[in-house]
Structures are given as structure tokens and as C-alpha cells.
Design a protein around this motif. Sequence first.
Motif, short mmCIF file in Angstrom:
data_model
loop_
_atom_site.label_atom_id
_atom_site.label_comp_id
_atom_site.label_asym_id
_atom_site.label_seq_id
_atom_site.Cartn_x
_atom_site.Cartn_y
_atom_site.Cartn_z
N TYR A 12 0.84 -1.21 0.00
CA TYR A 12 0.00 0.00 0.00
C TYR A 12 0.87 1.25 0.00
CZ TYR A 12 -3.62 3.27 1.43
OH TYR A 12 -4.47 4.32 1.48
N SER A 38 -5.26 9.65 -2.83
CA SER A 38 -6.06 8.82 -1.92
C SER A 38 -7.27 8.25 -2.64
CB SER A 38 -6.48 9.61 -0.68
OG SER A 38 -7.10 10.80 -1.06
N LEU A 39 -7.77 8.97 -3.64
CA LEU A 39 -8.88 8.44 -4.44
C LEU A 39 -8.43 7.18 -5.19
CD1 LEU A 39 -11.83 9.35 -5.07
CD2 LEU A 39 -10.95 10.22 -7.21
N GLY A 42 -7.82 4.40 -2.71
CA GLY A 42 -9.11 3.87 -2.25
C GLY A 42 -9.69 2.92 -3.28
N LEU A 43 -9.64 3.34 -4.56
CA LEU A 43 -10.18 2.50 -5.62
C LEU A 43 -9.43 1.18 -5.71
CD1 LEU A 43 -11.13 4.59 -8.76
CD2 LEU A 43 -12.47 2.87 -7.58
N VAL A 46 -10.48 -1.05 -2.83
CA VAL A 46 -11.86 -1.53 -3.00
C VAL A 46 -11.94 -2.58 -4.09
CG1 VAL A 46 -14.13 -0.82 -3.77
CG2 VAL A 46 -12.92 0.56 -2.11
N VAL A 47 -11.31 -2.29 -5.24
CA VAL A 47 -11.40 -3.24 -6.36
C VAL A 47 -10.69 -4.54 -5.99
CG1 VAL A 47 -10.66 -3.66 -8.73
CG2 VAL A 47 -11.71 -1.50 -8.12
N LEU A 49 -10.41 -5.87 -2.98
CA LEU A 49 -11.26 -6.65 -2.07
C LEU A 49 -12.43 -7.27 -2.81
CD1 LEU A 49 -11.58 -4.65 1.23
CD2 LEU A 49 -10.71 -6.93 0.88
N VAL A 50 -13.06 -6.46 -3.68
CA VAL A 50 -14.23 -6.98 -4.41
C VAL A 50 -13.81 -8.07 -5.37
CG1 VAL A 50 -16.01 -6.34 -6.05
CG2 VAL A 50 -15.58 -4.89 -4.09
N LEU A 124 -20.41 -5.08 0.86
CA LEU A 124 -20.06 -3.86 1.59
C LEU A 124 -19.46 -4.15 2.96
CD1 LEU A 124 -22.91 -1.34 0.82
CD2 LEU A 124 -20.50 -0.99 0.52
N LEU A 126 -17.31 -6.27 3.72
CA LEU A 126 -15.88 -6.52 3.60
C LEU A 126 -15.05 -5.27 3.89
CD1 LEU A 126 -15.75 -8.67 0.34
CD2 LEU A 126 -15.69 -9.48 2.67
N ALA A 127 -15.70 -4.10 3.80
CA ALA A 127 -14.95 -2.85 3.95
C ALA A 127 -14.47 -2.61 5.37
CB ALA A 127 -15.81 -1.67 3.50
N PRO A 137 -9.68 -1.84 5.82
CA PRO A 137 -9.84 -0.85 4.74
C PRO A 137 -10.46 0.45 5.25
CG PRO A 137 -10.59 -2.99 4.02
CD PRO A 137 -10.30 -3.13 5.48
N ALA A 138 -11.50 0.37 6.07
CA ALA A 138 -12.09 1.57 6.65
C ALA A 138 -12.34 1.30 8.12
CB ALA A 138 -13.41 1.90 5.95
#
Lengths: 364, 124
Positions: A12, A38-39, A42-43, A46-47, A49-50, A124, A126-127, A137-138
Motif C-alpha cells: 500500500y 487517496s482516491l 481507495g479504488l 476496494v477493487v 477486495l471486491v 459492503l 468486507l470494507a 480498509p475503513a
Amino acid sequence: MDILNNLFPNIYNALNDFFHGLLRGANLRPDAESFIVSLIMGLIVVVFLVAISPFLMLSLTWVERKVVARIQNRLGPNRVGPWGIFQIFADMIKMLTKEDIVPANADRWVHFLAPVVTMIPITLILAVIPWGRGMAPADLNIGVLYVIALSSLGTVGIFMAGWGSNNKFALIGGMRAVAQIISYEVPQVLAIVAIVLLAGSLSLVDIVKLQGGWAGFRWFLFAIPVGPIAFVVYMISAIAEVNRTPFDLPEGESEIVAGHHTEYSGMKWGLFYMAEYLNLFVVCAIAATLFLGGWQGPLLPPWIWFFVKTLLLILIAMWVRGTFPRIRMDQLMKFAWQVLVPVALVNIVLTGLALPIFKAIGLI
Amino acid sequence: MLDRYGLIGLFAIVAIIFPLIPLLLARFLRPRKPNRSKMETYECGLEFEDFPVEAQQVWVQFRIQYYIFALMFVVFDIEVVFLYPWAVAYNSLGLYALVEMIIFLVILVMALAYAWRKGQLEWV
């Protein structure tokens, strides 16, 4: 060892520095630069994890088929690849290439949206799961509440499937699913209250941190007597909430065909299947976080500990599935309201009383 | 650092798109040969259209006992909404809070006992 321990946080940070380096040439304002980075980061998170979630789920189906087969004295999948491990890809291809049949009487839009709606809340969750040290992640300060709120949302999708199919079996399955899930939601949530009392925090990251040390004896599971009671109540309701045997009445194939997904085929059915297994993973991951100390553990990297504990709980769920017969609907509702809810309520009061003692011996 | 809820927002967007991807992929891969008996409502091999009209009516009203469970759920969920802040703040509140919460729980348990006694917790 140290590399493995911090593998994901290091990746990361490296990526973070890389994007900062890329944007430095553009001479942006510092806050704009950090916002864009950070955007992007973040993406990526998220991607990532998904994207791993289908593989998580597909490997779980393979594990489940193997484990249940062994329990039932069979071999299970063993044709596609070594130990049938490529069965998961065969399944994926099959689901993708099956014809999608929508009954003429069905409500087309509800029928189409139901599997999508079932998937969203589970993904969701998973976040907020702390996957390892510094790997949440969050880190929401209301993490537990977030998990509870989303885990009950899956009901909407199941009921949409039951209603939209315009089929009696599906409607009965949907009705049963709603009754079952809302009934088992109550003891599950009440069992978690005891853990929140012990931890004094709703953040999943804090709850894991509090369970470190004492060679594992600070896990909330070992907060005798309240920890084990809460754990058992939580696990029973969790298994009921993901509609698994012995609580699989919403899709009891010997009475109502397949319940809410009677009229589904192809990838839409695949999404229901995926939601079910992902849900199993999520409830077990939350159980590992709340009761078994999450990623805390010696020697092995934290994220491997997390997966080991989660997999252990999943294996227990599979063992239960292989061992118990399905129970009746009236027994199911009775068990939730007349056994689990009173036990969980008493457990909360017990926790409140025992808290000063736990504090005195330094458990929390 | 992106705000935590910003990440949740991003996650929500990706989570909504994610289930649509395999559906879209399957759209190009799967055969599409509908016919009348395929599109029929599944009825264990019986012809759905042979049923009398009132038996074809699937979207029915459910019996009232079913909704009692929904009511009970709402009651206990509201209780939980009160319990969580209490549980978080318990350390700084002390014995007084415990007594208060026990009174609150007793009132709710009385509701549960009432429903139990009335036989509303039986699935019929």
C-alpha cells in the motif's frame, strides 16, 4: 518473516509513494495531489477486495463439497484437476454459459434485481473487517453497528426473489427467509452487545487490539462465563442467518423445491450462491474478530492468523451442516425467541455484573 | 488520506457495479432459446395454466400471525439501539446505569413473556 508480516501495508505504502511521485511532475496544489492519490488508492483497495471475493467464495464451495463428502463417506469432486481443485473454474464457466430462464408471469425487474440486491450489502461488509495489523480498509468507529445494519439488508433481496418469481414455492421460501432472518437477528445482535460491553468500543479495530496478549487468553471467548455464552448464541444465529442446514428452511429442497431461487437459473442463480457463501465467510470473519482475537497470534503473519481462525469457524459450520438434520419451522422460531433471546438478555446483565471483576484481574 | 466514509462510498459504488459484471458477461456467453414450456411457472411438472384461476393467483396476503414476528423484531431492534450506546459508555457510568438498564430490560422481557403466554411465538 518481517516482509510477510507487513506485506500488504508495505505494498500500500509503495503504491502510495509511486502515485505521489507520478503526480509530482504535474505541479498540482498539495491538497489536490493528496486527494487524487487517496482516491486512486481507495479504488485500488476496494477493487482488490471486491475482486478476491468471488475466488474466496468459489474456493469455499470446493472446500464445502470436499468436507461434506468426507463426512458422508464420499470422495467429492475429484475429476477436474488434482483433488478436483479446478472444479471451481468448471462451475464458474458452467454458470456463465447457462441459459437464463425468466418465467413469463414473473415481475421482470424485481426478478432481475433480486440477486444484485442480495449481493451488495454482503460485499459492503468486507470494507470494515480488520484483515490484519493495520489492514482494515475503513476503520469506522461504529464498525459493529455498520456490520449489523448491512447484514440484515440481505433479507430484502431474498424477499424480492420470492415475490418477483410469481411462484408459490418461491413466495413461501421468501416469507420463511424473512421470518427466520429477522428472528435470528435479535439474539445475534444481543450477543454482540456483551462483547461491546467488554470492549467499550464499537470499532472492530479497537476490539481486536483489546484482545492481544496473554498468549490468547484475552480473547473475549475466554471471558468466562459470558464470552462462551455469547459465542455460542452468536454462532447459532449466524448459521441461521446465512440459511444453512440445520436452518435451511427457506430453501428446504425436500418441501419447497428451492425456496426463493426456484425460478432462477444461470448467473442470476450463481449470484445467490455467491451471496450465500460470501455471507458465510463474513459472519465467520466477524465471529473471529469479535471472539477469537481477529488477527492476533504468535509467529505467523497477522493476516494468515485471521484466515486460519475464519476458516476454522467455517469448517465448524460445514461440520454442523454435515451432522444435523433440518429442523421444523415452528421449532426454528421457538428456538430463537424462547431460548436464544432470553439467554442473550441474561448474558448482557451477567456481563454488566462481571465487568468489575474482569477489570480487577486485568482481563480488559 | 481519504475520509473513511469516502472509502465506504467508493465501496458502495463498486459493490453495485460488481454483481452486474458477471450478469453482463453471461449475456454474451449464454444461449437464448425461450419456448412456452420453459417460460412457464415451475409447478412440479403440472401445467400451471390448467389450474383454476384462483389457484394461479400467487401474490397472496399472508396470515396476520406472521406480522407479529415483525412487530417483535421492531421492538427488540429498538431496544438494541438503546443498548449499544449504553454498552459503549458503560465503563464511565457505573452501577447506576446497570440498574437502569436492568429495569429497561425487564420491561421488554415482560413484553416477550406476554407474547409467549399468548402463544404468539408459535409458528402456525
